[in-house]
Design an enzyme around this catalytic site. Structure first.
Site, short mmCIF file in Angstrom:
data_model
loop_
_atom_site.label_atom_id
_atom_site.label_comp_id
_atom_site.label_asym_id
_atom_site.label_seq_id
_atom_site.Cartn_x
_atom_site.Cartn_y
_atom_site.Cartn_z
N CYS A 13 0.82 -1.21 0.00
CA CYS A 13 0.00 0.00 0.00
C CYS A 13 0.86 1.26 0.00
O CYS A 13 1.98 1.26 0.48
CB CYS A 13 -0.94 0.08 1.20
SG CYS A 13 -1.89 -1.38 1.50
N ARG B 35 2.84 0.39 -5.47
CA ARG B 35 2.78 -0.32 -4.19
C ARG B 35 1.46 -1.09 -4.01
O ARG B 35 1.26 -1.75 -3.00
CB ARG B 35 2.92 0.68 -3.04
CG ARG B 35 4.22 1.46 -3.08
CD ARG B 35 4.25 2.47 -1.96
NE ARG B 35 4.38 1.83 -0.68
CZ ARG B 35 5.52 1.48 -0.13
NH1 ARG B 35 6.65 1.74 -0.74
NH2 ARG B 35 5.56 0.90 1.04
N TRP C 175 -3.04 -2.55 -1.54
CA TRP C 175 -2.74 -3.92 -1.97
C TRP C 175 -3.26 -4.77 -0.82
O TRP C 175 -2.67 -4.78 0.25
CB TRP C 175 -1.23 -4.06 -2.16
CG TRP C 175 -0.80 -5.35 -2.78
CD1 TRP C 175 -0.74 -5.62 -4.12
CD2 TRP C 175 -0.34 -6.53 -2.12
NE1 TRP C 175 -0.27 -6.90 -4.31
CE2 TRP C 175 -0.01 -7.48 -3.12
CE3 TRP C 175 -0.16 -6.89 -0.78
CZ2 TRP C 175 0.47 -8.74 -2.80
CZ3 TRP C 175 0.32 -8.15 -0.49
CH2 TRP C 175 0.62 -9.07 -1.50
N ASN D 41 -0.29 1.67 6.09
CA ASN D 41 0.45 0.67 5.30
C ASN D 41 1.14 -0.25 6.30
O ASN D 41 1.88 0.22 7.15
CB ASN D 41 1.48 1.41 4.41
CG ASN D 41 2.54 0.48 3.86
OD1 ASN D 41 3.70 0.87 3.72
ND2 ASN D 41 2.18 -0.73 3.54
N GLY D 42 0.87 -1.54 6.18
CA GLY D 42 1.49 -2.49 7.10
C GLY D 42 0.44 -3.48 7.57
O GLY D 42 -0.66 -3.56 7.01
N GLU E 294 16.89 -14.19 -14.44
CA GLU E 294 16.25 -12.88 -14.54
C GLU E 294 15.36 -12.80 -15.78
O GLU E 294 14.27 -12.25 -15.73
CB GLU E 294 17.34 -11.80 -14.54
CG GLU E 294 16.87 -10.37 -14.66
CD GLU E 294 15.87 -9.93 -13.60
OE1 GLU E 294 15.68 -10.66 -12.59
OE2 GLU E 294 15.25 -8.87 -13.78
N LYS F 164 11.40 -11.98 -15.61
CA LYS F 164 10.77 -10.86 -16.33
C LYS F 164 9.59 -11.35 -17.15
O LYS F 164 8.51 -10.78 -17.11
CB LYS F 164 11.76 -10.17 -17.27
CG LYS F 164 12.78 -9.23 -16.68
CD LYS F 164 12.25 -8.03 -15.96
CE LYS F 164 11.93 -8.37 -14.55
NZ LYS F 164 12.81 -8.00 -13.51
N GLU G 187 6.56 -12.64 -14.90
CA GLU G 187 5.83 -11.68 -14.07
C GLU G 187 4.99 -10.69 -14.87
O GLU G 187 3.98 -10.20 -14.36
CB GLU G 187 6.76 -10.94 -13.09
CG GLU G 187 7.69 -9.94 -13.72
CD GLU G 187 8.53 -9.20 -12.69
OE1 GLU G 187 8.05 -8.94 -11.60
OE2 GLU G 187 9.69 -8.89 -13.02
N HIS H 84 19.64 -32.74 -16.19
CA HIS H 84 19.41 -33.51 -14.96
C HIS H 84 17.93 -33.50 -14.56
O HIS H 84 17.62 -33.60 -13.38
CB HIS H 84 20.28 -32.98 -13.83
CG HIS H 84 21.75 -33.15 -14.10
ND1 HIS H 84 22.38 -34.36 -14.07
CD2 HIS H 84 22.70 -32.24 -14.45
CE1 HIS H 84 23.66 -34.21 -14.38
NE2 HIS H 84 23.87 -32.93 -14.62
N LYS I 96 5.36 -3.24 -6.32
CA LYS I 96 6.80 -3.06 -6.47
C LYS I 96 7.58 -3.22 -5.18
O LYS I 96 8.63 -3.83 -5.14
CB LYS I 96 7.10 -1.70 -7.09
CG LYS I 96 8.57 -1.57 -7.45
CD LYS I 96 8.81 -0.61 -8.54
CE LYS I 96 10.25 -0.66 -8.98
NZ LYS I 96 10.59 -1.88 -9.74
C1 F6R Z 1 10.93 -8.27 -10.19
C2 F6R Z 1 10.98 -7.40 -9.03
C3 F6R Z 1 11.00 -8.03 -7.70
C4 F6R Z 1 11.97 -7.27 -6.78
C5 F6R Z 1 11.92 -7.83 -5.34
C6 F6R Z 1 12.94 -7.16 -4.45
O1 F6R Z 1 10.93 -7.55 -11.38
O2 F6R Z 1 10.97 -6.21 -9.16
O3 F6R Z 1 11.34 -9.37 -7.77
O4 F6R Z 1 13.26 -7.38 -7.30
O5 F6R Z 1 10.63 -7.63 -4.83
O6 F6R Z 1 12.73 -5.80 -4.38
P1 F6R Z 1 13.85 -4.82 -3.83
O7 F6R Z 1 14.98 -4.86 -4.81
O8 F6R Z 1 13.18 -3.49 -3.78
O9 F6R Z 1 14.28 -5.33 -2.50
#
Ligand code: F6R
Length: 595
Positions: A2, A28, A73, A99-100, A470, A474, A477, A493, A590
């Site tokens: 949030c 968020r 969220w 938030n929390g 990675e 990408k 997600e 394997h 995020k």
């Molecule tokens: C994927 C992504 C997440 C963040 C993860 C850690 O694209 O953005 O997997 O990498 O939530 O976030 P931070 O780097 O902010 O600790």
């Protein structure tokens, strides 16, 4: 997660700025949203399910000098208009955004109901508004009513509250981010600095266990300790992010804009070698007394794996990398004198912060690599360094991954005493700038092919094994296509059984000849089982494949910085061609501030 915001001004008119801030906070969470504005001493709330634009669109809001807002969220309680914030007390005299997550709120809820309070939502937050109301009823003044409520709370919270008739905001922070912005015509607060950049660039960063009172012309902060309230004197800090960085410009999505910013960011890092020297020296000296453990989540974890590789190859430093959410279970060996390197874009990821708390409780030193200035992680660390990527709005991390990898490359190189780092990174930046058009063209073509697939595999060796992880993250997600990253040599394997006629396998081809031979063998293994291979490879090398992108890469250690970009673009265009919004993938936020 949030996002929350609050504004208190000398003049009337806060609604528009609240909405602007909430839009910046949508990364968020964006399942519901709302604002509360006080006009003529009365609080009016507009809230509902959906993004803030859809909730306030077309509604006439009676504006005033004080307001709070929230973008949600969902954690406690489903996505419904009743559960959207702000929450108000029985008579609407107190409004709260949070938030929390609060612990033991059910008991407080029951107690409030016994006392005659009518609770309208399933959220933990609503109890806060009623507790403040209860304290006001018992004769507390507004600040005491707020403080006495906060004293009762357990769990994580960034809370902003407003009380009818008070031209003030009441703030509390514990384990969830909250920053105060200082303005000419008033004061502000929000979950992060980016939400307030259109209003100010001067910030005070609140810490855990603190409460604050904002009026249009004053900011007072106290530390709550047991029954005591100790005044806190903290200087404001200037943040050099410009509000333009939060603008998509001519790009359709933030993610695409942020992918395109990468050459510029690498150049900036290349020009800041001196800035990274102090951190590298400190890390090097700390490592004389203990071991190194890297901790991070998601994309930052993948950068951490590359960091482990670089530290080992370039500086001969041994480290281990632990996924942040698993850290409590896998870190029992940590001792005083050991070093924990936390890597986080946001600096607010709850799992990372918890890992840091554990490390500190064992007497380990904590150093961190972070993007967001003033974030909690920087304040918890013994030493921090910034990746200088600017605000990242797209939920999928792109430019911050490259910046993390580049900074890890710089640090490993500095510790090893290598020279020429700046020119090397500037070279990568130039190469990416010049080849962006080709990378775009190839990625669009590949996305056309991938969009109808159910599974996609990403394979890499050595330093590009994490790049493969990675690439898969990408794609899954933002396009919702199942994707998995594997070390190319490990594939036989087990996972090889998943290959069917036409299954796409994206392979990062090594620069190093010996390693490449092995990768070519792995490519043949999957092709002979029917895989459609897409290779990203150094120019001029012979590789048996179905589609290939040749890039001008000469140094294995710098190759993740180049190979990652087409992977990001492939994910982006695949998501777009499937009609998904890559900036706001479903179910994700995020900054993950819950464990
Ligand atoms: C994927 C992504 C997440 C963040 C993860 C850690 O694209 O953005 O997997 O990498 O939530 O976030 P931070 O780097 O902010 O600790």
């Amino acid at each position: 997660m949030c996002g929350i915001v609050g504004i208190v001004r000398k003049r009337s008119g806060v609604a528009e700025d609240l909405v602007k801030s909430l839009k910046k906070l949508e990364y968020r969470g964006y399942d519901s949203a709302g604002i509360a504005v006080m006009s003529d001493g009365k609080i009016e709330v507009v809230k509902g399910v959906g993004t803030i634009d859809s909730v306030v669109g077309g509604i006439e809001i009676r504006d005033g000098p004080v307001g709070i807002g929230h973008t949600r969220w969902a954690t406690h309680g489903g996505v419904s208009p009743e559960n959207a914030h702000p929450h108000t007390s029985c008579h609407g005299e107190v409004a709260v955004v949070h938030n929390g997550t609060l612990d033991d709120f059910e008991d407080m809820r029951r107690e409030l109901i016994t006392k005659g309070h009518e609770l309208r939502s399933e959220t933990d937050t609503e109890v806060v508004a009623h507790l403040i109301e209860e304290n006001l009823k018992s004769g507390d003044g507004p600040l005491s009513a707020f403080v006495n409520t906060i004293r009762k709370l357990k769990g994580s919270y960034a809370i902003v509250s407003m009380i009818s008739g008070e031209r003030a905001l009441f703030l509390a922070r514990n384990k969830s981010p909250l920053v105060i912005g200082l303005g000419e015509d008033g004061n502000y607060c929000a979950s992060d600095v980016a939400a307030l950049l259109h209003l100010t660039n001067r910030f005070i960063f609140m810490e855990d266990g603190e409460i604050a009172l904002l009026t249009p012309s004053s900011v007072e902060i106290w530390k709550l300790e047991g029954g005591k309230m100790e005044k806190v004197d903290r200087r404001a800090e200037e943040v050099d992010w410009s509000p333009q960085l939060l603008d998509k410009g001519s790009f359709e999505h933030f993610m695409l804009k942020e992918i395109h910013e990468q050459p510029h960011i690498l150049k900036k890092i290349a020009e800041s070698i001196d800035y990274y020297t102090r951190f590298s020296e400190r890390l090097d000296s700390l490592l004389r007394s203990g071991s190194l453990t890297i901790v991070a989540a998601g994309t930052s974890y993948h950068a951490g794996l590359i960091g482990k590789y670089l530290l080992s190859k370039l500086a001969g430093i041994r480290s281990e990398v632990i996924i942040a959410s698993e850290f409590p279970e896998w870190s029992s060996h940590l001792r005083e004198g050991d070093v924990v390197l936390a890597i986080s874009q946001s600096g607010e990821t709850a799992d990372v912060l918890e890992a840091v708390r554990i490390a500190k409780s064992r007497g380990s030193k904590v150093v961190s690599i972070v993007n967001v200035p003033g974030s909690t992680l920087t304040r918890m660390s013994d030493e921090s360094v910034f990746i200088q990527a600017g605000p990242e709005v797209g939920v999928a991390a792109t430019k911050t991954f490259s910046a993390q990898v580049a900074v890890l490359y710089v640090i490993s190189s500095l510790i090893s005493g290598r020279s020429g780092i700046s020119d090397e990174l500037a070279g990568v930046s130039e190469l990416l700038r010049n080849s962006m058009g080709d990378l775009e063209g190839f990625s669009k073509e590949m996305s056309d092919l991938l969009k109808d697939k159910e599974h996609v595999f990403f394979l890499g060796r050595g330093i590009n094994y994490p790049t493969a992880l990675e690439g898969a993250l990408k794609l899954k997600e933002i396009s919702y296509i199942h994707a998995e990253g594997y070390p190319a040599g490990e594939y036989k394997h087990g996972p090889l059984a998943l290959i069917e006629e036409g299954t796409p396998a994206v392979v990062m081809v090594p620069v190093n000849e010996e390693l490449r031979k092995k990768a070519v063998y792995n490519i043949m293994e999957v092709r002979s089982r029917g895989a459609f291979t897409i290779t990203i490879q150094p120019k001029g090398v012979e590789v048996p494949t179905d589609a290939s992108l040749e890039v001008d890469v000469e140094d294995e250690l710098l190759s993740p910085l180049i190979y990652t970009v087409p992977l990001q673009l492939i994910a982006y265009y695949t998501a777009v061609s499937l009609g998904r919004n890559p900036d706001k993938p479903r179910n994700l936020a995020k900054s993950v501030t819950v464990e």
